[in-house]
Write a protein that holds these residues in place. Sequence first.
Motif, short mmCIF file in Angstrom:
data_model
loop_
_atom_site.label_atom_id
_atom_site.label_comp_id
_atom_site.label_asym_id
_atom_site.label_seq_id
_atom_site.Cartn_x
_atom_site.Cartn_y
_atom_site.Cartn_z
N GLU A 92 49.67 22.77 39.12
CA GLU A 92 50.17 23.23 37.82
C GLU A 92 49.74 24.66 37.54
O GLU A 92 50.53 25.49 37.06
N LEU A 93 48.49 24.98 37.87
CA LEU A 93 47.99 26.35 37.66
C LEU A 93 48.71 27.35 38.55
O LEU A 93 48.99 28.48 38.14
N LEU A 94 49.02 26.93 39.79
CA LEU A 94 49.74 27.83 40.70
C LEU A 94 51.11 28.17 40.15
O LEU A 94 51.51 29.34 40.11
N TRP A 95 51.85 27.14 39.70
CA TRP A 95 53.19 27.41 39.16
C TRP A 95 53.10 28.21 37.86
O TRP A 95 53.96 29.05 37.59
N MET A 96 52.07 27.97 37.08
CA MET A 96 51.88 28.76 35.87
C MET A 96 51.62 30.23 36.22
O MET A 96 52.16 31.15 35.58
N THR A 97 50.83 30.46 37.26
CA THR A 97 50.56 31.83 37.71
C THR A 97 51.83 32.51 38.19
O THR A 97 52.09 33.68 37.89
N ILE A 98 52.64 31.76 38.95
CA ILE A 98 53.90 32.33 39.44
C ILE A 98 54.83 32.67 38.28
O ILE A 98 55.45 33.75 38.25
N ARG A 99 54.93 31.76 37.30
CA ARG A 99 55.80 32.03 36.14
C ARG A 99 55.31 33.25 35.36
O ARG A 99 56.11 34.08 34.92
N ASN A 100 54.00 33.36 35.20
CA ASN A 100 53.46 34.51 34.47
C ASN A 100 53.63 35.81 35.24
O ASN A 100 53.64 36.89 34.65
N PRO A 130 57.78 38.24 35.24
CA PRO A 130 58.22 39.45 34.54
C PRO A 130 57.78 40.73 35.24
O PRO A 130 58.58 41.66 35.42
N LEU A 131 56.51 40.78 35.66
CA LEU A 131 56.02 41.96 36.37
C LEU A 131 56.74 42.14 37.69
O LEU A 131 57.07 43.27 38.09
N LEU A 132 57.03 41.02 38.37
CA LEU A 132 57.75 41.10 39.64
C LEU A 132 59.15 41.66 39.45
O LEU A 132 59.61 42.50 40.24
N LEU A 133 59.83 41.23 38.39
CA LEU A 133 61.18 41.74 38.13
C LEU A 133 61.15 43.23 37.82
O LEU A 133 62.01 43.99 38.28
#
Length: 533
Positions: free
Chosen positions: A277-285, A288-291
């Motif tokens: 869950e923390l990994l997917w939360m990190t990816i979601r967060n 925006p910066l990745l885009l």
Amino acid sequence: MFRIDLRRLILWLCLLSVLVALGNSFYASYQVQRDILLTNTLEGNRAYATKLAGATDSYINAIRQELAFSAGVLSHMALQPGLMEQEVDRLRRQSDHYNSVVIVSADGKIAAMSPPQPGMAVGSQLGSSAVQDALAQRKPLVSEPFVATTGRWVIVYSQPIFDKSGDYMGFVGGSLYLHATNGLHALLGDHYYRDGSYLFVVDRHGTLLYHPDAARIGQTVTDNKVVTALMQGANGQQRVVNTQGVPMLAGYAVVPSTGWGLVAQRPLAGTLQRMDELLWMTIRNSLPLLLVLLFCIGWLSKLIARPLWELASVAKQIDEIEASDRIRKVRSWYFESNQLKRALLTGLGSINHKMRNLRRESTTDALTALLNRRGLIKAMDEFASTGMPVAVLAVDIDNFKSVNDRFGHDVGDEVIRTLATLMRNGSRSNDILARPGGEEFTVLLPGTSLEDAITAAERLRGAMHKAPNATGGPVTVSIGVARFPEHGKDLEGALKEADKALYHAKNAGRNLTCVAQPEGPDGYLAITRRHAA
């Protein structure tokens, strides 16, 4: 048609680098946090098992103290038989340490019991191994688990009773029913995890004394690595697969006073669920910066590639008059593109200068003022060094020998000059016009498509057919057309293909334009006459 250009290459390389870096970062972070979490969970389970083992040991010691006190009170039981009933009832009621309490005389008979049990009464003979061990050893004992006559799994805490003279009178015992509610269940059953974690207790032989699944109590689980370690008196922690095939993180400790082993374990999947869950939360967060980063990469790749793309576009149309002006307008804002811009301008100027020199040098045919064979070879070498596409016209005057035989060589020379004038009038400034010899002519058209070359050939053929000449009658030409790189690996190869097409035009009736077509069944394509005679 899909192609790889500099912008796409920069974009893909940057995107790949970003994704690889992010992926590696996420993976490394996940692995480190995973190892930390597993280590902490194992250590937490070990500490928890050690704490509960200590609490269980204190529980056992409290029972021994209670039984020792009762044994002291019961030292007068021979003189006061009523005291035994009162004491067993008091022991059972004062705490939840026991499911039943019994006083056994030195001859193994029940002297008092609370509460009454079916099939058992005062005076009944007891023959269980726990009773026999207590009578034989005459010291405080915690029995091995056994199945009582009632069908229950039972453990007996026993304390010997001696009278004032030191004579052995029997023992007082507290029975713990392993399937029933009691103090030990209260101590071990209130487990604070709610994620599939649980505790279980085994004796020194690997028999389950306590388990959340009461149906498993009494089973032997010596095939479990943790139980094997406990049977050897070890405390610790390790990853195991339980008897149900579930990976677990186990901490274990030995209860010193009894040799029991206490195991606290947590499912591996439940432990790692929060990590996922923390990994997917990190990816979601991070998205925006990745885009934003991808947008910047795309913008920068366009900014970097644009000067080179513009220079490449001009280079494909280098033969155009405004090529130099277009090159100068390219905004070369970084060193490499600026150097390339300068090189193109220098190269273009050099090519134009050399082309002018070719016309001035002694590479000119004296009769026509066109390039001779030597000049044609030099021009072809210059074009070969640039690699630009070039269309080739191979031109030959039809029946020229009969013109010379009938009208004489002077008239033949005039016919040749007439054709040369028509070629010059219909050409561009950067076209190469040559007379390699005799009645043969060659035209090189740089940067010209095959269709435009055919149009030029037909225009020349039609003009020659119509033009007045010294013979007083019509004189025609046959023309072969080819183009580099389509019809040859180099310009010389394309010229050979044009000569073959010319040969086919001669054989097909003359006054005809034929295009090289090596892959065709005939090797050429005859062009329908576009200009009337």
